[in-house]
Design a protein around this motif. Structure first.
Motif, short mmCIF file in Angstrom:
data_model
loop_
_atom_site.label_atom_id
_atom_site.label_comp_id
_atom_site.label_asym_id
_atom_site.label_seq_id
_atom_site.Cartn_x
_atom_site.Cartn_y
_atom_site.Cartn_z
N SER A 153 4.75 0.44 -5.80
CA SER A 153 5.73 1.07 -6.69
C SER A 153 5.05 1.83 -7.81
O SER A 153 5.58 2.82 -8.30
CB SER A 153 6.74 0.04 -7.23
OG SER A 153 6.10 -1.14 -7.57
N ASN A 154 3.87 1.35 -8.19
CA ASN A 154 3.14 2.08 -9.23
C ASN A 154 2.58 3.40 -8.69
O ASN A 154 2.73 4.45 -9.31
CB ASN A 154 2.01 1.19 -9.77
CG ASN A 154 1.54 1.66 -11.14
OD1 ASN A 154 2.06 2.63 -11.69
ND2 ASN A 154 0.56 0.97 -11.68
N TYR A 180 5.87 5.50 -6.72
CA TYR A 180 7.10 5.77 -7.47
C TYR A 180 6.85 5.93 -8.97
O TYR A 180 7.76 6.28 -9.72
CB TYR A 180 8.11 4.65 -7.24
CG TYR A 180 8.66 4.63 -5.82
CD1 TYR A 180 9.85 5.28 -5.51
CD2 TYR A 180 7.98 3.97 -4.81
CE1 TYR A 180 10.35 5.26 -4.23
CE2 TYR A 180 8.47 3.95 -3.52
CZ TYR A 180 9.66 4.60 -3.23
OH TYR A 180 10.15 4.59 -1.97
N GLY A 181 5.63 5.61 -9.40
CA GLY A 181 5.33 5.71 -10.83
C GLY A 181 6.09 4.72 -11.68
O GLY A 181 6.33 4.96 -12.84
N VAL A 182 6.48 3.60 -11.07
CA VAL A 182 7.17 2.56 -11.83
C VAL A 182 6.24 1.37 -11.94
O VAL A 182 5.77 0.86 -10.93
CB VAL A 182 8.48 2.14 -11.14
CG1 VAL A 182 9.28 1.22 -12.04
CG2 VAL A 182 9.31 3.36 -10.76
N GLN A 214 9.17 6.76 1.17
CA GLN A 214 9.97 7.27 0.05
C GLN A 214 11.46 7.31 0.34
O GLN A 214 12.13 8.31 0.10
CB GLN A 214 9.49 8.68 -0.36
CG GLN A 214 8.05 8.75 -0.76
CD GLN A 214 7.85 8.61 -2.26
OE1 GLN A 214 8.78 8.41 -3.02
NE2 GLN A 214 6.61 8.68 -2.70
N THR A 272 14.79 6.71 -4.41
CA THR A 272 14.35 7.53 -5.54
C THR A 272 13.77 6.57 -6.59
O THR A 272 14.03 5.38 -6.55
CB THR A 272 15.50 8.32 -6.16
OG1 THR A 272 16.42 7.38 -6.72
CG2 THR A 272 16.22 9.17 -5.13
N ASP A 273 12.99 7.12 -7.53
CA ASP A 273 12.39 6.28 -8.57
C ASP A 273 13.45 5.48 -9.29
O ASP A 273 13.30 4.31 -9.60
CB ASP A 273 11.65 7.15 -9.61
CG ASP A 273 10.61 8.02 -8.97
OD1 ASP A 273 10.44 7.91 -7.74
OD2 ASP A 273 9.97 8.80 -9.69
N ASN A 274 14.55 6.17 -9.58
CA ASN A 274 15.61 5.53 -10.34
C ASN A 274 16.29 4.41 -9.57
O ASN A 274 16.65 3.38 -10.11
CB ASN A 274 16.65 6.56 -10.76
CG ASN A 274 16.76 6.60 -12.27
OD1 ASN A 274 16.63 5.56 -12.91
ND2 ASN A 274 16.98 7.77 -12.82
N LEU A 324 14.10 1.37 -9.68
CA LEU A 324 14.21 0.77 -11.00
C LEU A 324 15.54 0.03 -11.15
O LEU A 324 15.61 -1.08 -11.66
CB LEU A 324 14.12 1.89 -12.03
CG LEU A 324 13.67 1.52 -13.43
CD1 LEU A 324 12.29 0.90 -13.39
CD2 LEU A 324 13.66 2.75 -14.31
#
Lengths: 199, 275
Positions: free
Chosen positions: B19-20, B23-25, B61, B64-66, B69
């Protein structure tokens, strides 16, 4: 400040935990169960009841007057210790971390309940394996049945109140349906003695 | 019988890395057990029977990132949760705030905004709303968008009304909203004091001097180290003698910065910066 070395030492000692789950009609069973406790209790007891939420915890106050060992409400990050009874606050799920501290969680209700027995049974059995003694008593929904599967799979002990003795039999009987074999099915008066065999 | 899903510690670490990277989370500061439960829940939701299948799902993918989250973080909140806390603020803290020309309040992890609104109502009744600025931040921009709208479900209002009265509310909660189509819309005037911004407590920094920080039921999802970091951030953001309010079942006692705080009410988890 908390003595971290003390906590570390405590963590290494294996500890058995009783998780007492109930809902409608469980309060009398709980009292009956806890009144058997004598000083020098060798396990930790965590109590999960479905209740209406509120800030004042009358149950903790009441039990503290009645019972000879310490009764504490669960706060986030509390370290579990033997000889103490912990009451899960209404409105939070309660889960166990790897280092035997308890965490609270506000995620969505499971089986219309928060705290949910399914959540706690799964999490406690994940971290305690065969050191968990789960007791499931009277309640009017099937919360706990899914959690009981996990307890059985991870070799925890399962003790169920005889459904026909329960005020509401759905909770104990749905556990019996969900799990192939529970360790004991006992009447209310024998719950403590049966659990105490494992202490 | 449904499948019993299970993931190991190593797989959980794998999830954090994926996820890091993809997705940059960053979930590395999240409490393990809570995260494990949320990941299992998401796997079930996406019908992945094994972690390998779930990894494939993430790697392609499919979220989505959101969404990621949203599914992993918990956004449960309500108005006037723990009325005693609000009552205490109204009776003991507002009188001190009254002496300030301008009041900065930070709601860290405000989710859908019920708590800032609750405070706004009480501030208004105390005549303090006009000189208050409430900074409402959350890592999740979707919940912030909901907070901005100020629309909530009508069926929740009965409980909120009871808690509003128990918090020492002087009117009727229904004075502050318009009900229609099973929803309520909170009065626009209440939102005037709010500033909504996306802010991450895990890697965000201090942005203003606050007289009060409310961060309730966020710590329960963080590791002890992360909690200490966030508390450091709060201490840096508080003005001298500023208030810090945590969730009713959380505690700052275990933290490394506890000696910089003074306990105002231990049971209600209201703390104050020493100087």
């Amino acid at each position: 400040m908390v003595d971290l070395k003390y906590i570390e030492r405590k963590n290494r000692e294996p500890i058995k935990v009783v998780l007492f789950c109930g809902s409608s009609g469980a309060i009398n069973v709980l009292e009956n169960f806890l009144l058997n406790i004598e000083q020098g209790l060798k396990v930790a007891i965590v109590v999960l009841l479905h209740r209406k939420k509120g800030t004042q915890d009358y149950l903790v106050k009441y039990l503290n007057q009645k019972i000879c060992v310490k009764v504490l409400p669960v706060e986030h990050g509390i370290q579990i210790e033997k000889g103490i009874i912990y009451i899960i606050p209404a409105g939070y799920h309660c889960i166990m971390e790897k280092n035997r501290t308890l965490s609270l969680d506000l995620s969505e209700k499971v089986m219309f309940s928060r705290p949910s027995a399914d959540v706690s049974l799964e999490s406690f059995s994940f971290n305690l394996k065969e050191q968990l003694i789960a007791i499931i008593v009277s309640g009017a929904n099937a919360d706990g049945a899914n959690g009981a599967k996990w307890v059985a799979k991870r070799n925890g002990k399962l003790i169920v109140q005889t459904p026909k003795e329960a005020f509401a039999k759905t909770m104990p009987s749905s556990v019996l349906e969900a799990v192939d074999r529970v360790d004991h099915i006992v009447p209310t008066n024998e719950l403590y003695n049966t659990a105490a065999k494992y202490f | 019988m449904e499948v019993l899903l299970e993931i190991t510690q190593a797989e959980l670490a794998d999830f954090i890395e994926i996820s890091n990277n993809l997705y940059g989370v960053d979930f590395s500061g999240y409490a393990q057990e809570s995260l494990r439960r949320r990941v299992l829940r998401l796997m079930k939701l996406k019908e992945c029977d094994t972690f390998a299948a779930f990894k494939y799902f993430l790697a392609n993918q499919k979220l989505t990132d959101n969404e990621l989250l949203n599914e992993i973080t918990v956004n449960t909140t309500e108005m006037f949760r723990d009325p005693e806390v609000f009552k205490f603020l109204k009776e003991e803290v507002f009188d001190i705030m009254e002496t300030y020309p301008r009041i900065n309040i930070w709601h860290a992890g405000c989710s859908t905004g019920e708590e800032p609104l609750s405070l706004a109502i009480l501030l208004k009744e105390h005549g303090l709303l006009k000189r208050s600025v409430q900074y409402c931040t959350d890592i999740n921009s979707e919940v912030l968008a909901q907070a901005k709208k100020g629309i909530y479900e009508l069926r929740e209002m009965k409980e909120y009304s009871t808690n509003y009265i128990r918090s020492g509310g002087e009117q009727s909660l229904s004075d502050y909203y318009v009900a229609n189509y099973g929803n309520v819309k909170m009065n626009k005037g209440l939102g005037k004091s709010m500033v909504y911004t996306k802010h991450s407590l895990v890697n965000g920094s201090s942005f203003n001097q606050m007289h009060m920080i409310m961060c309730r039921n966020v710590f329960i999802y963080l590791t002890t180290e992360q909690q200490n970091k966030v508390l450091r951030l709060f201490l840096d953001s508080l003005s001298p003698r500023g208030y810090l309010i945590l969730g009713a079942k959380e505690s700052a006692v275990f933290s490394t910065v506890f000696n910089e705080l003074e306990t105002v009410n231990g049971r209600l988890k209201i703390y104050r910066k020493k100087k």
